[in-house]
Design a protein around this motif. Sequence first.
Motif, mmCIF file in Angstrom:
data_model
loop_
_atom_site.group_PDB
_atom_site.id
_atom_site.type_symbol
_atom_site.label_atom_id
_atom_site.label_comp_id
_atom_site.label_asym_id
_atom_site.label_seq_id
_atom_site.Cartn_x
_atom_site.Cartn_y
_atom_site.Cartn_z
ATOM 1 N N ALA A 249 -7.463 -4.586 1.295
ATOM 2 C CA ALA A 249 -8.664 -4.576 0.462
ATOM 3 C C ALA A 249 -8.924 -3.184 -0.080
ATOM 4 O O ALA A 249 -8.526 -2.180 0.509
ATOM 5 N N VAL A 250 -9.629 -3.126 -1.212
ATOM 6 C CA VAL A 250 -10.243 -1.898 -1.703
ATOM 7 C C VAL A 250 -11.680 -1.892 -1.210
ATOM 8 O O VAL A 250 -12.408 -2.878 -1.371
ATOM 9 N N ARG A 251 -12.094 -0.791 -0.593
ATOM 10 C CA ARG A 251 -13.406 -0.741 0.045
ATOM 11 C C ARG A 251 -14.416 0.142 -0.680
ATOM 12 O O ARG A 251 -15.623 -0.043 -0.517
ATOM 13 N N ALA A 252 -13.962 1.107 -1.465
ATOM 14 C CA ALA A 252 -14.898 2.007 -2.131
ATOM 15 C C ALA A 252 -14.297 2.524 -3.424
ATOM 16 O O ALA A 252 -13.074 2.698 -3.533
ATOM 17 N N LEU A 253 -15.175 2.771 -4.412
ATOM 18 C CA LEU A 253 -14.778 3.326 -5.703
ATOM 19 C C LEU A 253 -15.759 4.423 -6.092
ATOM 20 O O LEU A 253 -16.950 4.355 -5.770
ATOM 21 N N ALA A 254 -15.261 5.422 -6.817
ATOM 22 C CA ALA A 254 -16.115 6.457 -7.394
ATOM 23 C C ALA A 254 -15.400 7.027 -8.613
ATOM 24 O O ALA A 254 -14.159 7.013 -8.676
ATOM 25 N N THR A 255 -16.159 7.516 -9.575
ATOM 26 C CA THR A 255 -15.542 8.068 -10.776
ATOM 27 C C THR A 255 -16.384 9.184 -11.363
ATOM 28 O O THR A 255 -17.617 9.190 -11.215
ATOM 29 N N ASP A 256 -15.703 10.118 -12.048
ATOM 30 C CA ASP A 256 -16.380 11.150 -12.826
ATOM 31 C C ASP A 256 -16.291 10.859 -14.312
ATOM 32 O O ASP A 256 -16.638 11.689 -15.146
ATOM 33 N N GLY A 257 -15.835 9.651 -14.656
ATOM 34 C CA GLY A 257 -15.666 9.256 -16.038
ATOM 35 C C GLY A 257 -14.270 9.470 -16.571
ATOM 36 O O GLY A 257 -13.873 8.850 -17.564
#
Length: 729
Positions: A249-257
Amino acid sequence: MCTNAFPRWLQPMQGLLALALALLAGSAIAQSVLPLPAGVRNVAGTVRAILVQADGRVVLGGSFTAVDGIARSNLARLNADGSVDLGWNPGTDGSVMSLAATATTIYVGGWFDHAGGQPRASIAAVDSTSGAVLDWNPGMPSAMGNFVLALATDGATVYAGGAFQAMGGETRANLAAINGTTGTALPWNPSAGGLTSNVNALVVTGGKVIVGGLFEEVGGQSHRLLASIDASTGVVDAWTPMFSDLAFAVRALATDGQVLYVAGDFLALDGESRAGLAAIDLASHQPTAWNPDPIGSISSLAVAGTHVYVGGHFSDGGPYHAGVAELDAADGAVVDWHPSLQGDDVLAIAPDAGNVHLGGTFTRTSGQSTGGYARLDAATAALDASPQLETEASVDAMAVQPDGRIVIGGRFTEVAGIERSNIARLEADGAVDATWNPSADRRVAALALHAGTVYAGGSFWNIAGHARQGLAAIDGNTGEASAWNPSVAGVVYALLVAEGRLYVGGSFSQMQGAHRNFAAFDLASGNVLPWSVDADSFVNAIAATPSRVYIGGSFATFAGQSRSRLAAIDSANGSLTAWSPAPDRPVAALAVAGDTVYAGGHFAQVDALPRAGVAAIDAADGSVRAWNPFARGFVLALSTTDARLYAGGYFSTMADEPWRAVAAFDLGTSALTPWAVELDAHATSLAVSEDDVFVGGPFQHANGLSHAGIVALTLSDDPIFADGCDAAD
């Protein structure tokens, strides 16, 4: 412990007064509670979501009951100085797992049926100023089996991900877009997987909604664990990242754009080695060279300028510390920023100007008891103005030593204001033993005593400073763990010492290399006996006579033969006996008195005979006795003296009388006795000493007095002398 001696001038009338009190109170006589033990606290509230508002106030969502001693049910707001916002208190009746906001509204997702006392199934909207629950209600089906794990806002649209099959009155599989004003589902409907799938994380960037989770397809196309969707149309992009075969599974995402940071259970991405953490260029959709390569699992991510914060449960013996690390966003190097956390995972991270907010299942920060939230200085990692988050405290196991001292186990971080982690010992007068402090990192669910040794079972991984999963032997004098380490892969729910053996039951996939949910150890050698006594499901309770061992739980077979939730083995050789009463639901407690086995649990019938919550069974042939007090609810704990059977649990009536949580029966007549105590929650454990009855559970009050988690009562039915004093005192 004599504190309320009956006035001497009234002693000649004590019998008449006791009778009068009994008549006034009905058939029950509420016992006077003893002043000690003083109760337990559990500064171990879990925070799963953090939202920092523009004015510096911080919204916390998770599983907790109080913040700095102020009642807050799973949702709270802190002022900029770290104090609790007293005027903002929506509250939910279940866990909060996600938060998102607009300028005026905070959206709340999780697993609950009510928010602010209003029916709201796992998703709600709260006024950001007042905390009032808004009329906005997407109308998801009951929280049973439906929960919202991720939320994001984009203008007037709220995107929700989780495990559900309907939202806003429309069929929506695990992913939905909702009108942020009306609560109706928008036509946007990419659909992520099916009934066994879920969406764990989502971010909105560059006109796209990027989703991660446990799924094999999105929008009817093959997209495993990660997908990009047009935020307006719901059309799924052709981009298909390829994870390793064993990825879960993928559990977390974050982005700076520009870059998408991905965390989860995987070993490779698009043919590149990436152990649980990767970065993807959003323009090319290719993995970047960024590869921190942590050992462990990542549960949370956040980007702040040139740094990426990662949280979870990991360690490489070097730069990663206590479940959280700060990484350089360019090259993945670990920054010299090392918070001091004790406990488990970091599940949420929210950086703001000058601070980093952490949430999770940890219990201590920088040596202070904080529960699962900490506000840290972004430069130094020093703890800054963090409150204490409490959750339900409970004493779930007790064992009385021959010298009158009592060992208690459960879920707590303090006993009578003294730090004790899930296990402690009380002196004979109820005070905390100041020198005996094994300390377990998780719940202690079972206790047993033998020759100066305390055996502890539960869900812990470490106890007394040593790695011991689920089962340990602790020196009764020093509190040190012995070298004995039976290697349990799971949770221990029941322990019993009898006839030179230690019997262990629970839910464990292996013990000393063999699959089993029940085992017997020789106490002299410490070795497990080679008996074929495995159960096919949980073992919750064990009792014994010199010739037999009785086992209760949720199993359908025992030792390879059909046994519905109750079984008995020969204590000499472990062979299964013919004894086979058959409750229709799980057994939670067992006790033996003379030729009778008493069983408590969730059942309504035993051998097709009506026996709600508690039953008496012939110890020899397994026939169900006529005794039938009919508990409206279920019985979780049983204990006996020579004259009485004590029952504790979650029930409201007993023997057709209004009787809550604890009851006592005369073993000679089988009748319900007047002995009673009024608790504000249920009971999970019982223990009897020479003079007292100890009751444990998640309650806060006994007879209207503050006694959190544990209370001591005398054996007498006389409320006047229930403090243990006699007329000669």
